[in-house]
Design a protein around this motif. Structure first.
Motif: not given
Length: 115
Positions: A97-98, A100-102, A104-105
């Motif tokens: 999850w981290l 993916d979010k990284s 994405e950012w």
């Protein structure tokens, strides 16, 4: 050739038991089930007299012997292993999850400038 005939007879006896189930449709269910079990038992008995049947019985006996040699884990070991598997799954889920979010950012905010 004799083994093939024994196997064919075993299948015929099994089929006769199943046919008996339907032929005796007017009889009580217990009698109908007994006809199937009798056909199954007779079929197994005939099949056990063939060479492949004797090999299968020997294999089954050896399998039971080997199963008795297995050292099964205790309840405590099983609980601990299960807990470790769940903990690892949670850690991996958080890591993915981290990640993916990284990504994405980085892609949307830094590279493309979308907010």
């Amino acid at each position: 050739m004799a083994d093939k005939l024994k196997f064919a007879l075993a299948l015929a006896l099994l089929a006769a038991g199943v046919v008996g189930f339907y032929v005796l449709s007017e009889q009580p269910l217990v009698l109908r089930v007994l006809s199937v079990l009798a056909g199954l038992g007779a079929g197994i008995a005939v099949a056990a007299l063939s060479e492949p049947g004797r090999r299968f019985i020997g294999f089954a006996r050896e399998s039971i012997t080997e199963t008795k040699k297995v050292v099964w884990p205790s309840r405590k070991e099983t609980t601990q292993t299960t807990g470790l598997v769940f903990a690892f799954a949670v850690v991996m889920a958080l890591f993915l999850w981290l990640t993916d979010k990284s990504l994405e950012w980085v892609l949307y905010d830094l590279v493309l400038g979308w907010k």
